[in-house]
Design a protein around this motif. Structure first.
Motif, PDB file in Angstrom:
ATOM      1  N   GLU A  28       0.949  -1.170   0.107  1.00  0.00           N
ATOM      2  CA  GLU A  28      -0.059   0.135   0.015  1.00  0.00           C
ATOM      3  C   GLU A  28       0.980   1.194   0.126  1.00  0.00           C
ATOM      4  O   GLU A  28       1.814   1.311   0.988  1.00  0.00           O
ATOM      5  N   LEU A  29       0.459   2.166  -0.836  1.00  0.00           N
ATOM      6  CA  LEU A  29       1.377   3.314  -0.999  1.00  0.00           C
ATOM      7  C   LEU A  29       0.744   4.628   0.153  1.00  0.00           C
ATOM      8  O   LEU A  29      -0.340   4.664   0.175  1.00  0.00           O
ATOM      9  N   ILE A  30       1.628   5.087   0.804  1.00  0.00           N
ATOM     10  CA  ILE A  30       1.159   6.302   1.795  1.00  0.00           C
ATOM     11  C   ILE A  30       1.914   7.390   0.929  1.00  0.00           C
ATOM     12  O   ILE A  30       3.068   7.501   0.884  1.00  0.00           O
ATOM     13  N   PHE A  31       0.941   8.453   0.525  1.00  0.00           N
ATOM     14  CA  PHE A  31       1.616   9.719   0.267  1.00  0.00           C
ATOM     15  C   PHE A  31       1.483  10.695   1.288  1.00  0.00           C
ATOM     16  O   PHE A  31       0.355  11.271   1.671  1.00  0.00           O
ATOM     17  N   LEU A  32       2.617  11.130   1.799  1.00  0.00           N
ATOM     18  CA  LEU A  32       2.621  12.361   2.807  1.00  0.00           C
ATOM     19  C   LEU A  32       2.474  13.618   2.305  1.00  0.00           C
ATOM     20  O   LEU A  32       3.320  14.097   1.402  1.00  0.00           O
ATOM     21  N   ALA A  33       1.673  14.381   3.000  1.00  0.00           N
ATOM     22  CA  ALA A  33       1.686  15.856   2.608  1.00  0.00           C
ATOM     23  C   ALA A  33       3.185  16.502   2.978  1.00  0.00           C
ATOM     24  O   ALA A  33       3.801  15.835   3.888  1.00  0.00           O
ATOM     25  N   GLY A  34       3.477  17.426   2.675  1.00  0.00           N
ATOM     26  CA  GLY A  34       4.486  18.156   3.238  1.00  0.00           C
ATOM     27  C   GLY A  34       4.923  18.282   4.458  1.00  0.00           C
ATOM     28  O   GLY A  34       4.125  18.911   4.997  1.00  0.00           O
ATOM     29  N   ALA A  35       5.955  17.924   5.164  1.00  0.00           N
ATOM     30  CA  ALA A  35       6.135  18.097   6.844  1.00  0.00           C
ATOM     31  C   ALA A  35       6.789  19.335   6.815  1.00  0.00           C
ATOM     32  O   ALA A  35       7.795  19.849   5.944  1.00  0.00           O
ATOM     33  N   CYS A  36       5.874  20.273   7.547  1.00  0.00           N
ATOM     34  CA  CYS A  36       6.523  21.488   8.056  1.00  0.00           C
ATOM     35  C   CYS A  36       7.157  21.815   9.101  1.00  0.00           C
ATOM     36  O   CYS A  36       6.658  21.050  10.096  1.00  0.00           O
ATOM     37  N   PRO A  37       7.853  23.017   9.301  1.00  0.00           N
ATOM     38  CA  PRO A  37       8.534  23.200  10.632  1.00  0.00           C
ATOM     39  C   PRO A  37       7.510  23.872  11.689  1.00  0.00           C
ATOM     40  O   PRO A  37       7.802  24.822  12.193  1.00  0.00           O
ATOM     41  N   LEU A  38       6.495  23.405  11.862  1.00  0.00           N
ATOM     42  CA  LEU A  38       5.520  23.963  12.694  1.00  0.00           C
ATOM     43  C   LEU A  38       5.375  23.347  14.431  1.00  0.00           C
ATOM     44  O   LEU A  38       5.473  22.108  14.440  1.00  0.00           O
ATOM     45  N   ALA A  39       5.216  24.316  15.305  1.00  0.00           N
ATOM     46  CA  ALA A  39       5.065  24.010  16.461  1.00  0.00           C
ATOM     47  C   ALA A  39       3.499  23.332  16.853  1.00  0.00           C
ATOM     48  O   ALA A  39       2.682  23.538  15.755  1.00  0.00           O
ATOM     49  N   ASP A  40       3.182  22.774  18.089  1.00  0.00           N
ATOM     50  CA  ASP A  40       1.718  22.363  18.227  1.00  0.00           C
ATOM     51  C   ASP A  40       0.734  23.448  18.092  1.00  0.00           C
ATOM     52  O   ASP A  40      -0.372  23.243  17.658  1.00  0.00           O
ATOM     53  N   ASP A  41       1.134  24.722  18.126  1.00  0.00           N
ATOM     54  CA  ASP A  41       0.090  25.889  18.189  1.00  0.00           C
ATOM     55  C   ASP A  41      -0.086  26.248  16.568  1.00  0.00           C
ATOM     56  O   ASP A  41      -0.502  27.418  16.625  1.00  0.00           O
ATOM     57  N   GLY A  42       0.650  25.670  15.770  1.00  0.00           N
ATOM     58  CA  GLY A  42       0.966  26.244  14.167  1.00  0.00           C
ATOM     59  C   GLY A  42       1.743  27.203  13.946  1.00  0.00           C
ATOM     60  O   GLY A  42       1.942  27.651  12.844  1.00  0.00           O
ATOM     61  N   SER A  43       2.639  27.681  15.065  1.00  0.00           N
ATOM     62  CA  SER A  43       3.623  28.633  14.582  1.00  0.00           C
ATOM     63  C   SER A  43       4.821  27.913  14.024  1.00  0.00           C
ATOM     64  O   SER A  43       5.164  26.637  14.265  1.00  0.00           O
ATOM     65  N   THR A  44       5.486  28.904  13.299  1.00  0.00           N
ATOM     66  CA  THR A  44       6.848  28.346  12.741  1.00  0.00           C
ATOM     67  C   THR A  44       8.036  28.017  13.653  1.00  0.00           C
ATOM     68  O   THR A  44       8.153  29.366  14.548  1.00  0.00           O
ATOM     69  N   VAL A  45       8.631  27.179  13.647  1.00  0.00           N
ATOM     70  CA  VAL A  45       9.749  26.851  14.890  1.00  0.00           C
ATOM     71  C   VAL A  45      11.077  27.152  14.179  1.00  0.00           C
ATOM     72  O   VAL A  45      11.162  27.367  13.014  1.00  0.00           O
ATOM     73  N   ALA A  46      12.079  27.512  14.817  1.00  0.00           N
ATOM     74  CA  ALA A  46      13.558  27.725  14.485  1.00  0.00           C
ATOM     75  C   ALA A  46      13.507  28.898  13.469  1.00  0.00           C
ATOM     76  O   ALA A  46      14.025  28.533  12.530  1.00  0.00           O
ATOM     77  N   VAL A  47      12.979  29.955  13.512  1.00  0.00           N
ATOM     78  CA  VAL A  47      12.893  30.951  12.751  1.00  0.00           C
ATOM     79  C   VAL A  47      14.349  31.377  12.162  1.00  0.00           C
ATOM     80  O   VAL A  47      15.309  31.666  13.203  1.00  0.00           O
ATOM     81  N   GLY A  48      14.603  31.226  10.730  1.00  0.00           N
ATOM     82  CA  GLY A  48      15.921  31.659  10.359  1.00  0.00           C
ATOM     83  C   GLY A  48      17.042  30.691  10.535  1.00  0.00           C
ATOM     84  O   GLY A  48      18.229  30.747  10.085  1.00  0.00           O
TER      85      GLY A  48
END
Length: 134
Positions: A28-48
């Protein structure tokens, strides 16, 4: 045992990853959406911080794989996107991804892009995995 078989060829230039992968029949193939650098609250982590964002993307990808009933060894290919035209940034992201995969050095595409979807986002990792069911 994984349904993914990495393919190598001595007829091609040496590279730090397999040139192709094969997936066993019936997997069975599994296609993942792009994994993003987001915290649990949806904010971007490690800016820069390209490497820090790549690490968070790997962590996110592992959670998504687990939710789909797969693991890192089940990944058949990846695409690593880095919002930069500086090769050093691409290599910084790649070094993190490569270390996470270890001996399971799947075929991958590493690309510099103009911009990614979230504010302050520098890295995104797409993946395709394959698992046997039953």
């Amino acid at each position: 045992m994984s349904a993914v078989r990495l393919v190598r060829s001595e007829a091609l230039a040496a590279a730090p990853y397999a040139f192709a992968s094969r997936v066993d029949a019936g997997a069975e193939l599994i296609f993942l959406a792009g994994a993003c650098p987001l915290a649990d609250d949806g904010s971007t982590v490690a800016v820069g911080d390209v490497a820090g964002q790549a690490q968070r993307c790997v962590e996110t990808m592992l959670v998504a794989l687990d939710a789909a009933g797969a693991a890192l060894a089940d990944v058949a290919s990846t695409r690593v996107l880095v919002a930069s035209s500086d090769r050093r940034d691409l290599v910084a992201a790649w070094d993190v991804v490569r270390a996470a995969f270890g001996d399971h050095d799947v075929p991958s595409t590493l690309m510099g892009v103009a911009v990614l979807g979230y504010e302050d986002q520098l890295v995104e990792i797409e993946a395709v995995a394959a698992v046997r069911r039953g």
